[in-house]
Design a protein around this motif. Structure first.
Motif, PDB file in Angstrom:
ATOM      1  N   ALA A 100      12.450 -10.834  -7.239  1.00 36.12           N
ATOM      2  CA  ALA A 100      11.451 -10.223  -8.122  1.00 36.12           C
ATOM      3  C   ALA A 100      10.261  -9.696  -7.323  1.00 36.12           C
ATOM      4  N   ALA A 103      11.344  -6.573  -5.319  1.00 37.97           N
ATOM      5  CA  ALA A 103      11.598  -5.457  -6.242  1.00 37.97           C
ATOM      6  C   ALA A 103      10.280  -4.828  -6.698  1.00 37.97           C
ATOM      7  N   GLY A 104       9.329  -5.666  -7.086  1.00 34.16           N
ATOM      8  CA  GLY A 104       8.043  -5.154  -7.543  1.00 34.16           C
ATOM      9  C   GLY A 104       7.281  -4.430  -6.453  1.00 34.16           C
ATOM     10  N   CYS A 238       9.263  -6.263 -12.913  1.00 33.81           N
ATOM     11  CA  CYS A 238      10.268  -6.919 -12.057  1.00 33.81           C
ATOM     12  C   CYS A 238      10.223  -8.438 -12.192  1.00 33.81           C
TER      13      CYS A 238
END
Length: 284
Positions: A100, A103-104, A238
């Protein structure tokens, strides 16, 4: 590696894993690769006026360097995720937290780089970088500095800081229930005010970074606002893909913490919980 994971985290520690997570990692890798590819695009060169006061501010040193900002927004949250994941002996927390976060950060970077190169807005200190030569009628300053002076919108420092710190804020909130008023306090953080302060600390740092970009004459206010929003939304989207919302009491278990989402095919099936699965699987 798998043998170590089973010894340390438990024999069923990888039972949640599905091949679709490999595609998630491929997608995250593509976000970062595309963002680096875009960073080599030519920057749109806007015309400018030597009497434009919005780009006539002095050139100052950065209060927060790019390298330090990058490290603080990526490796500090990652370190906390890894430490807590190992402490809880939960490989799914390690995996989902890392995925996460990356991804962010990758999504925010790709969006920011695209706009920087396509918009080509001049920084507030552009004329100081340009060092206009009246005889030659062109900028006589350092080429790299002039090029960087054409990439004011949006603020990369702000999007980077908020992408990392908003993730960290949501993650801490999931560990402490600080922003869910209906949830009980966790044992290791009985003070609700202390939990709230800990949760909001990352946002305070990101806000500080954003303000320094205006103080250092690197960005206009609009650049900082948009950069901050890009980082915020990228991180929030995300994070919520892999973790439940820390605002709702239904997201917390009996220990007062959120649990990583079991996506695709996982141990959630054995619990009678069916979330996202592939279309060819039979649901009992």
């Amino acid at each position: 590696m798998i043998a170590f994971a089973k010894r340390y985290f438990g024999q069923d520690s990888l039972s949640w894993f599905h091949k679709s997570y490999i595609l998630d990692w491929v997608f995250v890798s593509l976000l970062w690769l595309i963002s680096y590819f875009i960073s080599y695009w030519p920057v749109y060169e806007r015309e400018f006026s030597l009497t434009d006061k919005t780009i006539a501010l002095s050139h100052k040193e950065n209060q927060v360097g790019s390298g330090f900002n990058f490290i603080a927004a990526l490796f500090f949250p990652l370190l906390l995720v890894v430490v807590v994941g190992f402490k809880n002996r939960s490989i799914v927390e390690l995996h989902h937290g890392t995925l996460a976060l990356l991804a962010g950060r990758g999504l925010a970077r790709m969006i920011t780089e695209y706009f920087k190169h396509r918009v080509g807005r001049l920084r507030p200190d552009f004329l100081a970088r340009c060092k206009w030569d009246e005889v030659a009628e062109l900028c006589a300053g350092k080429k790299s500095s002039i090029l960087d002076g054409r990439m004011s919108f949006p603020s990369g420092h702000s999007s980077t800081a908020f992408a990392g710190m908003i993730f960290l804020t949501l993650w801490i909130a999931g560990q402490t229930a600080a922003i869910c008023l209906s949830a009980p306090s966790v044992r290791w953080m009985p003070s609700r005010l202390a939990a709230l302060a800990l949760t909001l600390a990352p946002i305070s740092w990101a806000t500080h970074v954003a303000f320094t970009r205006i103080e250092d004459h690197r960005h206009h206010m609009e650049d900082v606002i948009v950069g901050s929003l890009i980082g915020t939304f990228s991180a929030a989207i995300c994070y919520l893909l892999f973790w439940p919302s820390p605002f709702h009491i239904s997201s917390f278990n009996s220990s007062g913490k959120t649990e990583a989402r079991y996506l695709y095919i996982s141990t959630a099936q054995s619990r009678g919980i069916y979330e996202l699965t592939t279309t060819n699987d039979d649901v009992v």
